[in-house]
Design an enzyme around this catalytic site. Structure first.
Site: not given
Length: 296
Positions: A147, A171, A242, A245, A268, A277
């Site tokens: 990110r 995150k 983004h 990414r 994730h 994706y």
């Protein structure tokens, strides 16, 4: 109300260890929400908030053209806030308990083709320190799928060129180790050897990527650089921080990478987030079929 919002944000910092970007989102959402309660609903205490007041606020967001994802995020912020107030005995009921979250539209992420990625990577003028920095940043993004917030937060100690990996904090304050390809390593080494010291200007900084003041580059700073490079590379597709990414993940899956491995690389928490994706690759296959099959 402002004091109670501040208490909640302090709780998020101390107890939940949320990232600055997530905290900023909570702060914005709750500032708008409490403004609505005081100005539109004429409430002076959060004890008086009822379900109808929250519903009115959500309708206001919808009438203002806010996306379902934005409304869903606001509901999550409001719900967490009222649950906190209930636990702290600031209120005796949670008016958000039966609020339904709208289903978010799953939009396919925009990606670049491999040739467009090459165009973008060739856009920086790497005869200059800034060009060496920009090329290194783009190479790292495409090589790792970081990110942008993770990219600009990188410190010198997070880079291990000999071993060929980067350490990043994603995150939820989760650490992950991401491999670094040869071309990204070469671009980083060139930046470290010939670019970074010129940008540092005799200052001291642990940050890997620096701005023209010799300080850590911000997300906004990177966004401005990306827009400029997109113009130079003649890419007409919408380009956001983004996009690389998204392109990283899609190109890996197109070339046979395992979905679980891509999930780990992207950081994730839920594999369903990564599965978007696979829809992108199927959509591209359909486009290729329609374009090139003689009887399509």
């Amino acid at each position: 109300m402002d004091d109670q919002v501040q208490d909640f944000l302090h709780y998020l910092i101390v107890e939940r260890s949320l990232s600055k970007n997530t905290l900023d989102a909570y702060r914005r959402d709750l500032a708008q929400y409490t403004h609505h309660l005081t100005e539109k609903e004429s409430l002076t205490s959060l004890k008086d908030v009822r379900r109808v007041h929250i519903v009115n606020y959500l309708y206001e967001l919808k009438d203002n053209g806010r996306a379902s994802t934005t409304i869903a995020r606001n509901i999550a912020s409001i719900r967490s806030f009222h649950q906190f107030l209930l636990r702290e005995k600031e209120t005796d009921q949670d008016p958000s308990v039966h609020i339904e979250t709208p289903k978010a539209e799953r939009k396919l992420p925009k990606i670049l083709s491999t040739s467009e990625v090459e165009q973008l990577l060739e856009a920086p003028d790497y005869s200059t320190p800034f060009g060496k920095r920009d090329r290194a940043m783009l190479e790292v993004l495409y090589a790792t799928g970081l990110r942008v917030s993770e990219l600009v937060d990188l410190n010198m100690e997070d880079i291990h060129l000999t071993m060929g990996f980067i350490r990043t904090i994603g995150k939820g304050n989760k650490e992950r180790i991401v491999p670094l390809g040869r071309m990204a390593r070469d671009a980083l080494q060139l930046y470290l050897d010939e670019g970074r010291s010129a940008l540092l200007k005799r200052k001291k900084s642990e940050a890997l990527f620096l701005n023209h003041h010799g300080e850590r580059l911000s997300r906004q700073g990177f966004w401005k650089i990306l827009k400029k490079l997109a113009l130079h590379s003649n890419i007409v597709k919408p380009l956001t921080p983004h996009t690389l990414r998204h392109s990283f993940a899609t190109h890996l899956l197109e070339n046979g990478a395992d979905l679980r491995a891509v999930q780990e690389l992207l950081g994730h928490a839920d594999i369903s987030t990564t599965q978007i994706y696979t829809h992108v690759t199927k959509a591209r296959l359909k486009d290729i079929y329609s374009t090139y099959h003689p009887r399509a």
